[in-house]
Write a protein that holds these residues in place. Structure first.
Motif, PDB file in Angstrom:
ATOM      1  N   ILE A 153      42.389  92.747  58.649  1.00 41.19           N
ATOM      2  CA  ILE A 153      41.504  93.362  57.666  1.00 41.19           C
ATOM      3  C   ILE A 153      40.320  94.007  58.394  1.00 41.19           C
ATOM      4  N   PRO A 154      40.060  95.290  58.196  1.00 37.74           N
ATOM      5  CA  PRO A 154      38.862  95.901  58.787  1.00 37.74           C
ATOM      6  C   PRO A 154      37.618  95.273  58.160  1.00 37.74           C
ATOM      7  N   LEU A 155      36.610  95.036  58.987  1.00 39.33           N
ATOM      8  CA  LEU A 155      35.393  94.400  58.497  1.00 39.33           C
ATOM      9  C   LEU A 155      34.153  95.078  59.072  1.00 39.33           C
ATOM     10  N   PRO A 156      33.019  94.943  58.393  1.00 41.70           N
ATOM     11  CA  PRO A 156      31.774  95.487  58.937  1.00 41.70           C
ATOM     12  C   PRO A 156      31.440  94.831  60.272  1.00 41.70           C
ATOM     13  N   ASN A 157      30.836  95.610  61.152  1.00 39.24           N
ATOM     14  CA  ASN A 157      30.426  95.093  62.460  1.00 39.24           C
ATOM     15  C   ASN A 157      28.995  95.522  62.763  1.00 39.24           C
ATOM     16  N   PHE A 158      28.190  94.556  63.199  1.00 36.79           N
ATOM     17  CA  PHE A 158      26.781  94.816  63.503  1.00 36.79           C
ATOM     18  C   PHE A 158      26.428  94.410  64.931  1.00 36.79           C
ATOM     19  N   TRP A 159      27.436  94.143  65.750  1.00 33.06           N
ATOM     20  CA  TRP A 159      27.205  93.535  67.066  1.00 33.06           C
ATOM     21  C   TRP A 159      27.850  94.353  68.167  1.00 33.06           C
ATOM     22  N   ARG A 160      27.253  94.284  69.337  1.00 30.21           N
ATOM     23  CA  ARG A 160      27.880  94.812  70.547  1.00 30.21           C
ATOM     24  C   ARG A 160      27.792  93.730  71.617  1.00 30.21           C
ATOM     25  N   ALA A 161      28.681  93.792  72.587  1.00 29.88           N
ATOM     26  CA  ALA A 161      28.588  92.863  73.706  1.00 29.88           C
ATOM     27  C   ALA A 161      27.292  93.170  74.459  1.00 29.88           C
ATOM     28  N   PRO A 162      26.438  92.180  74.682  1.00 36.23           N
ATOM     29  CA  PRO A 162      25.165  92.449  75.355  1.00 36.23           C
ATOM     30  C   PRO A 162      25.362  93.057  76.743  1.00 36.23           C
ATOM     31  N   LEU A 195      47.671  98.343  50.599  1.00 35.22           N
ATOM     32  CA  LEU A 195      47.548  97.103  49.842  1.00 35.22           C
ATOM     33  C   LEU A 195      46.166  96.492  50.065  1.00 35.22           C
ATOM     34  N   PHE A 196      45.477  96.234  48.954  1.00 36.22           N
ATOM     35  CA  PHE A 196      44.168  95.594  48.983  1.00 36.22           C
ATOM     36  C   PHE A 196      44.305  94.187  48.410  1.00 36.22           C
ATOM     37  N   SER A 197      43.700  93.220  49.090  1.00 34.37           N
ATOM     38  CA  SER A 197      43.798  91.833  48.662  1.00 34.37           C
ATOM     39  C   SER A 197      42.530  91.388  47.945  1.00 34.37           C
ATOM     40  N   ILE A 198      42.715  90.807  46.763  1.00 30.70           N
ATOM     41  CA  ILE A 198      41.603  90.179  46.062  1.00 30.70           C
ATOM     42  C   ILE A 198      41.328  88.815  46.685  1.00 30.70           C
ATOM     43  N   LEU A 199      42.399  88.106  47.032  1.00 33.52           N
ATOM     44  CA  LEU A 199      42.276  86.761  47.594  1.00 33.52           C
ATOM     45  C   LEU A 199      41.609  86.768  48.965  1.00 33.52           C
ATOM     46  N   PHE A 200      42.042  87.697  49.845  1.00 35.03           N
ATOM     47  CA  PHE A 200      41.533  87.713  51.217  1.00 35.03           C
ATOM     48  C   PHE A 200      40.404  88.712  51.434  1.00 35.03           C
ATOM     49  N   GLY A 201      40.116  89.514  50.447  1.00 36.23           N
ATOM     50  CA  GLY A 201      38.913  90.328  50.481  1.00 36.23           C
ATOM     51  C   GLY A 201      38.919  91.513  51.416  1.00 36.23           C
ATOM     52  N   GLY A 202      39.922  92.366  51.298  1.00 34.99           N
ATOM     53  CA  GLY A 202      39.891  93.555  52.128  1.00 34.99           C
ATOM     54  C   GLY A 202      41.209  94.304  52.145  1.00 34.99           C
ATOM     55  N   LEU A 203      41.253  95.329  52.976  1.00 36.72           N
ATOM     56  CA  LEU A 203      42.446  96.147  53.183  1.00 36.72           C
ATOM     57  C   LEU A 203      43.404  95.373  54.090  1.00 36.72           C
ATOM     58  N   VAL A 204      44.509  94.886  53.541  1.00 37.71           N
ATOM     59  CA  VAL A 204      45.408  94.030  54.319  1.00 37.71           C
ATOM     60  C   VAL A 204      46.616  94.773  54.867  1.00 37.71           C
TER      61      VAL A 204
END
Length: 307
Positions: free
Chosen positions: A53-62, A31-40
């Motif tokens: 919802i899986p989301l892009p990640n660009f960070w690591r714990a320093p 199920l993909f949500s238009i309202l919540f913007g992702g794979l729900v």
């Protein structure tokens, strides 16, 4: 034996609703949500497999070396981008004249035996930046996930480029075909060997005095994150960076010591094209060498298959 995925020829059914897009196949539904913007939702045999919802990640714990070179301050925009990436455009939320922040719709492309659902995400960086996540669902329940980003010169490189998934904490075992058995990074991998390894998710939390990035595995061809019965999720990719931990990078960063960490609620899977090296010819100022950073001078694209 290494796992090799081949594109399924099984058929699927796409159901389009006002707020959701459903995909049904043999024994699974997505199920993909238009309202919540992702794979729900991703259900297999009636059991929900993802928690958020899986989301892009660009960070690591320093890590300690990052703190010594003030890297968190230099890369701070990527932490903000990871925390507040959204399918809504925050730049439009400035007055009553703007009736919606949804400045684009989800793209749906139906193929012969697959369907691709693409989300366009805004990142609250300066300058404003964007990325896209495309999910292609096949008839065997495999979902190919592709993250793409056109670099913005002013933002430079980032600590990590990948996706973050949240599974139930019962999925507490991990088996991977890649470098191991210990954690590996772009500039800390010469002592590792390519092989098939397994451990508990909790084992990947290194016993550092100060909580920091840990548990990363390089060169991963596949990784299975399962419960005690062997049920779970399989992640496959082309020599990816992978980790399965009880916490997000933000939770680890917020904890000075192990006893500051919250109770375990999820298994957090991060699959990435790359993570920058841990660097530090010393721990009090040296930057990560350029060759161990993520090249942000060209389009970045990363794909993996989850099943």
């Amino acid at each position: 034996k290494p796992f090799v995925w081949k594109e399924s020829r099984k058929s699927i059914r796409v159901i389009r609703g006002k707020q959701n897009i459903g995909v049904k196949g043999d024994g699974f539904d997505v199920l993909f949500s238009i309202l919540f913007g992702g794979l729900v939702s991703y259900r297999y045999a009636g059991v929900e497999m993802i928690e958020k919802i899986p989301l892009p990640n660009f960070w690591r714990a320093p890590v300690d070396n990052d703190a010594g070179s003030l890297a968190p301050a230099r890369y701070a925009q990527w932490k903000i981008a990871s925390m507040y990436v959204s399918h809504k455009n925050s730049q439009m939320a400035d007055g009553a004249e703007n009736t919606t922040m949804l400045d684009n719709t989800v793209r749906v492309e139906e193929g012969d035996r697959c369907v691709t659902v693409t989300y366009h995400y805004h990142m609250p960086t300066t300058p404003h930046s964007f990325c896209e996540v495309a999910y292609t669902v096949y008839g065997d329940g495999a979902v190919k996930t592709t993250l793409s980003y056109d670099p913005v010169k002013e933002l430079g490189d980032m600590p990590e480029f990948g996706m973050m998934f949240s599974l139930n904490a019962d999925y507490d075992r991990v088996k991977w075909y890649g470098l191991g058995p210990a954690e590996t990074y772009a500039d800390r991998k010469e002592g590792a060997k390519l092989g098939i390894y397994h451990n508990k998710v909790a084992d990947n939390m290194a016993k550092y005095i100060v909580q920091q990035e840990c548990g990363n595995k390089l060169g991963v061809r596949y990784a299975a994150v399962t419960n005690a019965k062997g049920r779970g999720m399989l992640f496959t990719g082309d020599s990816i960076s992978f980790s399965a931990l009880p916490y997000t990078p933000h939770e680890m960063e917020n904890a000075a010591h192990g006893y500051d960490l919250p109770r375990v609620h999820h298994t957090v899977v991060r699959a990435a094209l790359a993570q920058m090296g841990v660097g530090g010819d010393d721990s009090w100022g040296e930057f990560v060498h350029t060759e161990y950073c993520i090249d942000a001078g060209q389009k970045l694209e990363f794909s993996l298959i989850l099943k």
